[in-house]
Design a protein around this motif. Structure first.
Motif, PDB file in Angstrom:
ATOM      1  N   ASP A 370      -1.550  -4.368  -6.469  1.00  0.00           N
ATOM      2  CA  ASP A 370      -1.936  -2.987  -6.745  1.00  0.00           C
ATOM      3  C   ASP A 370      -1.284  -1.993  -5.792  1.00  0.00           C
ATOM      4  O   ASP A 370      -1.803  -0.898  -5.559  1.00  0.00           O
ATOM      5  CB  ASP A 370      -3.463  -2.842  -6.668  1.00  0.00           C
ATOM      6  CG  ASP A 370      -4.013  -3.251  -5.299  1.00  0.00           C
ATOM      7  OD1 ASP A 370      -3.209  -3.688  -4.441  1.00  0.00           O
ATOM      8  OD2 ASP A 370      -5.237  -3.126  -5.088  1.00  0.00           O
ATOM      9  N   GLY A 371      -0.159  -2.366  -5.233  1.00  0.00           N
ATOM     10  CA  GLY A 371       0.573  -1.491  -4.324  1.00  0.00           C
ATOM     11  C   GLY A 371       1.906  -2.101  -3.972  1.00  0.00           C
ATOM     12  O   GLY A 371       2.248  -3.197  -4.445  1.00  0.00           O
ATOM     13  N   PRO A 372       2.692  -1.426  -3.144  1.00  0.00           N
ATOM     14  CA  PRO A 372       4.015  -1.940  -2.778  1.00  0.00           C
ATOM     15  C   PRO A 372       3.910  -3.232  -1.967  1.00  0.00           C
ATOM     16  O   PRO A 372       2.981  -3.413  -1.178  1.00  0.00           O
ATOM     17  CB  PRO A 372       4.629  -0.816  -1.944  1.00  0.00           C
ATOM     18  CG  PRO A 372       3.458  -0.036  -1.433  1.00  0.00           C
ATOM     19  CD  PRO A 372       2.409  -0.130  -2.502  1.00  0.00           C
ATOM     20  N   ARG A 422      -1.545   0.420   6.777  1.00  0.00           N
ATOM     21  CA  ARG A 422      -1.717  -0.659   5.795  1.00  0.00           C
ATOM     22  C   ARG A 422      -1.100  -0.262   4.450  1.00  0.00           C
ATOM     23  O   ARG A 422      -1.696  -0.426   3.382  1.00  0.00           O
ATOM     24  CB  ARG A 422      -3.198  -1.019   5.620  1.00  0.00           C
ATOM     25  CG  ARG A 422      -3.873  -1.555   6.885  1.00  0.00           C
ATOM     26  CD  ARG A 422      -5.339  -1.860   6.605  1.00  0.00           C
ATOM     27  NE  ARG A 422      -6.039  -2.427   7.749  1.00  0.00           N
ATOM     28  CZ  ARG A 422      -6.595  -1.727   8.719  1.00  0.00           C
ATOM     29  NH1 ARG A 422      -6.536  -0.402   8.682  1.00  0.00           N
ATOM     30  NH2 ARG A 422      -7.213  -2.323   9.720  1.00  0.00           N
ATOM     31  N   ARG A 423       0.130   0.244   4.534  1.00  0.00           N
ATOM     32  CA  ARG A 423       0.779   0.781   3.334  1.00  0.00           C
ATOM     33  C   ARG A 423       1.149  -0.294   2.336  1.00  0.00           C
ATOM     34  O   ARG A 423       1.188  -0.054   1.134  1.00  0.00           O
ATOM     35  CB  ARG A 423       2.027   1.579   3.736  1.00  0.00           C
ATOM     36  CG  ARG A 423       2.765   2.199   2.560  1.00  0.00           C
ATOM     37  CD  ARG A 423       3.431   3.481   2.956  1.00  0.00           C
ATOM     38  NE  ARG A 423       4.406   3.299   4.010  1.00  0.00           N
ATOM     39  CZ  ARG A 423       5.693   2.978   3.786  1.00  0.00           C
ATOM     40  NH1 ARG A 423       6.104   2.753   2.566  1.00  0.00           N
ATOM     41  NH2 ARG A 423       6.529   2.869   4.789  1.00  0.00           N
ATOM     42  N   PHE A 424       1.431  -1.498   2.820  1.00  0.00           N
ATOM     43  CA  PHE A 424       1.855  -2.558   1.922  1.00  0.00           C
ATOM     44  C   PHE A 424       0.651  -3.364   1.439  1.00  0.00           C
ATOM     45  O   PHE A 424      -0.214  -3.756   2.228  1.00  0.00           O
ATOM     46  CB  PHE A 424       2.844  -3.490   2.618  1.00  0.00           C
ATOM     47  CG  PHE A 424       4.116  -2.800   3.042  1.00  0.00           C
ATOM     48  CD1 PHE A 424       4.952  -2.207   2.107  1.00  0.00           C
ATOM     49  CD2 PHE A 424       4.463  -2.726   4.387  1.00  0.00           C
ATOM     50  CE1 PHE A 424       6.113  -1.566   2.498  1.00  0.00           C
ATOM     51  CE2 PHE A 424       5.619  -2.098   4.789  1.00  0.00           C
ATOM     52  CZ  PHE A 424       6.450  -1.501   3.845  1.00  0.00           C
ATOM     53  N   ALA A 425       0.624  -3.616   0.143  1.00  0.00           N
ATOM     54  CA  ALA A 425      -0.435  -4.457  -0.411  1.00  0.00           C
ATOM     55  C   ALA A 425      -0.268  -5.892   0.034  1.00  0.00           C
ATOM     56  O   ALA A 425      -1.229  -6.672   0.022  1.00  0.00           O
ATOM     57  CB  ALA A 425      -0.417  -4.380  -1.939  1.00  0.00           C
ATOM     58  N   ARG A 481      -8.759  -6.652   2.516  1.00  0.00           N
ATOM     59  CA  ARG A 481      -8.294  -6.415   1.136  1.00  0.00           C
ATOM     60  C   ARG A 481      -7.687  -7.701   0.559  1.00  0.00           C
ATOM     61  O   ARG A 481      -6.727  -8.227   1.090  1.00  0.00           O
ATOM     62  CB  ARG A 481      -7.248  -5.302   1.098  1.00  0.00           C
ATOM     63  CG  ARG A 481      -7.832  -3.915   1.336  1.00  0.00           C
ATOM     64  CD  ARG A 481      -6.777  -2.900   1.688  1.00  0.00           C
ATOM     65  NE  ARG A 481      -5.692  -2.831   0.713  1.00  0.00           N
ATOM     66  CZ  ARG A 481      -4.597  -2.075   0.881  1.00  0.00           C
ATOM     67  NH1 ARG A 481      -4.463  -1.339   1.989  1.00  0.00           N
ATOM     68  NH2 ARG A 481      -3.661  -2.053  -0.044  1.00  0.00           N
TER      69      ARG A 481
END
Length: 492
Positions: A370-372, A422-425, A481
């Protein structure tokens, strides 16, 4: 009978070229990286097609290769028609390598009047395909650089008017704009011309080359706020030398691959014009300098092998049969035969169905986050999956082992910011060096999953043919997460 060895060498050369084309075409459309830095080439093409700058400050999201832009621009033009994949990039290299065969044949034929010797020379170069780890058709700058270098050498040898000199200067400038080591050949050719009766043409060539080089450096330097100059002119000069390569050039790469052919080169010494001789010497210097540079790989031997093939062809050639030509032909024939032994292991350079299946699994899996997702060992995998890429760990390592503290600080700040936010999933790692430049407190923000990714994949599957970077095996998730077991199970 004096012609027979040359004719046999030409026939063997045609077989070598056919084998090369067959292997290259069979893997042309393979959707994943054949060589571990191909991924960054794909990223750079994708950036050009989306209107983003090729040269910019190093960040966690992107660090360019330390090359000028022409190969990437050419590949992007083709990708605008064929779509963003490895196909257009490899197609540029394949066509360029075929162009090298044509130019080698024509250079020898025009120099000696002997077509068979020219074909044998081109075949000798093609026969080195496996000796250079099948590099000729990779999505890298080398084959286009060599095509433009040989074209500039050919035109400089036979030009008679200022228009030809200008064209030769443009070709050599284009070679420089593909790979900056072409500067050595431009200097060598200019020196040869200025020492002979065509001084005026040498001046035209030099002015043209200098004007293109100066203008492009000024324009791209200003438009990139100096980053073009940093990557193309400064960065590689900051790295240490690989001292073992000073002898490995001879003992590992040159003599085992082309030891017999060097005998044919010696037979060509007295017959080689100054301009061709200096041009070939420059190609050897370019290769040697690249190899001894830290991080230098076997691709740096390509200009050396081209030079040896050209000179061996001149050693064979002649309008009338001669013992010298026969001996050179025997040496080249023997060399092609020795190199042909490596083709018995040709399957190792063509990925199989198992490699493709693992790549497809990874591509699907990456698209489910759900993210990069950060895949620092192969950002091309992100591009193939339709996701935003990150900096290739090899390009980032070039910054981190340099001496420019401001560039290093820029990159490290960007990595630290992405980690703390925590930009990367997920962060997907193939080996510990993928995390070079990461903050020491990474575990405050991400946890390393105990489960091994792709544990069911046999060793050697989905590994680049060159570079040895293993497939992703370690997963890091942001604290709080996601479930390691669940995410790992989805890949399995």
């Amino acid at each position: 009978m004096a012609r027979l060895p040359i004719l046999l060498a030409a026939a063997a050369g045609l077989v070598a070229m056919a084998v090369y084309v067959g292997v290259a075409v069979s893997r042309l459309g393979y959707p994943y990286a054949l060589e571990w830095l191909e991924g960054n080439s794909l990223v750079e093409v994708e950036r050009l097609l989306t209107g983003r700058p090729l040269y910019s400050a190093p960040t966690v999201d992107y660090v360019p290769d330390a090359y000028p832009p022409l190969y990437f621009a050419t590949s992007a033009a083709l990708a605008s028609v064929l779509g963003v994949s490895y196909l257009p990039l490899r197609l540029v290299s394949l066509v360029a390598s075929l162009g090298c065969f044509v130019l080698l044949t024509r250079l020898v034929q025009r120099e000696t009047g002997d077509l068979a010797a020219g074909v044998a020379a081109a075949g000798l170069y093609a026969a080195t395909y496996f000796a250079v780890d099948s590099w000729l058709d990779f999505a890298r700058v080398d084959s286009l650089f060599l095509l433009l270098s040989l074209a500039g050498l050919y035109l400089a040898r036979w030009m008679r008017r200022p228009g030809g000199a200008v064209a030769a200067g443009l070709l050599l400038a284009a070679a420089f704009l593909t790979k900056q080591s072409a500067l050595a050949e431009a200097v060598a050719i200019t020196a040869a011309l200025l020492c002979g009766p065509r001084r005026r043409l040498g001046g035209w060539l030099a002015v043209t080359f200098a004007a293109v080089m100066g203008l492009t450096t000024l324009v791209w330097g200003l438009s990139s706020h100096g980053w073009y100059v940093f990557y193309v002119f400064e960065l590689l000069a900051q790295h240490r030398l690989h001292h073992a390569a000073f002898t490995e050039f001879w003992t590992r790469y040159l003599l085992p691959a082309l030891g017999f052919a060097l005998g044919a080169v010696l037979l060509a010494v007295r017959r080689t014009p100054l301009l061709i001789g200096l041009g070939c010497l420059a190609l050897v210097v370019e290769g040697y300098a690249g190899l001894v540079h830290a991080g230098g790989a076997v691709n740096n031997m390509l200009p050396v092998y081209v030079a040896v093939a050209l000179l061996a062809g001149i050693g064979m050639g002649g309008s009338t049969p001669s013992p010298r030509g026969a001996v050179a032909g025997l040496l080249v024939l023997a060399q092609i035969a020795v190199l042909a032994v490596s083709t018995l292991d040709a399957d190792r350079v063509v990925p199989g169905p198992a490699d493709r299946r693992v790549g497809d699994r990874l591509r699907t899996w990456l698209g489910e986050f759900d993210g990069p997702v950060a895949v620092f060992s192969d950002p091309g995998l992100n591009v193939v999956a339709g996701l935003p890429p990150v900096a290739h760990r090899a390009a980032a390592a070039d910054i981190l082992r340099g001496t420019d503290r401001s560039a290093q600080a820029e990159l490290e700040r960007s990595i630290a910011r992405a980690v703390t936010e925590r930009r990367f999933a997920a962060i997907v790692v193939g080996r510990p060096t993928d995390l070079r430049g990461f903050p020491p407190d990474l575990k405050r923000y991400y946890r390393r999953c105990p489960e091994k990714l792709l544990a069911d994949v046999p060793k050697g599957v989905f590994r680049p043919i060159v570079g040895g970077s293993p497939p992703p095996s370690v997963l890091w998730l942001p604290l709080g997460r996601g479930s390691c077991a669940e995410i790992t199970r989805r890949l399995g």
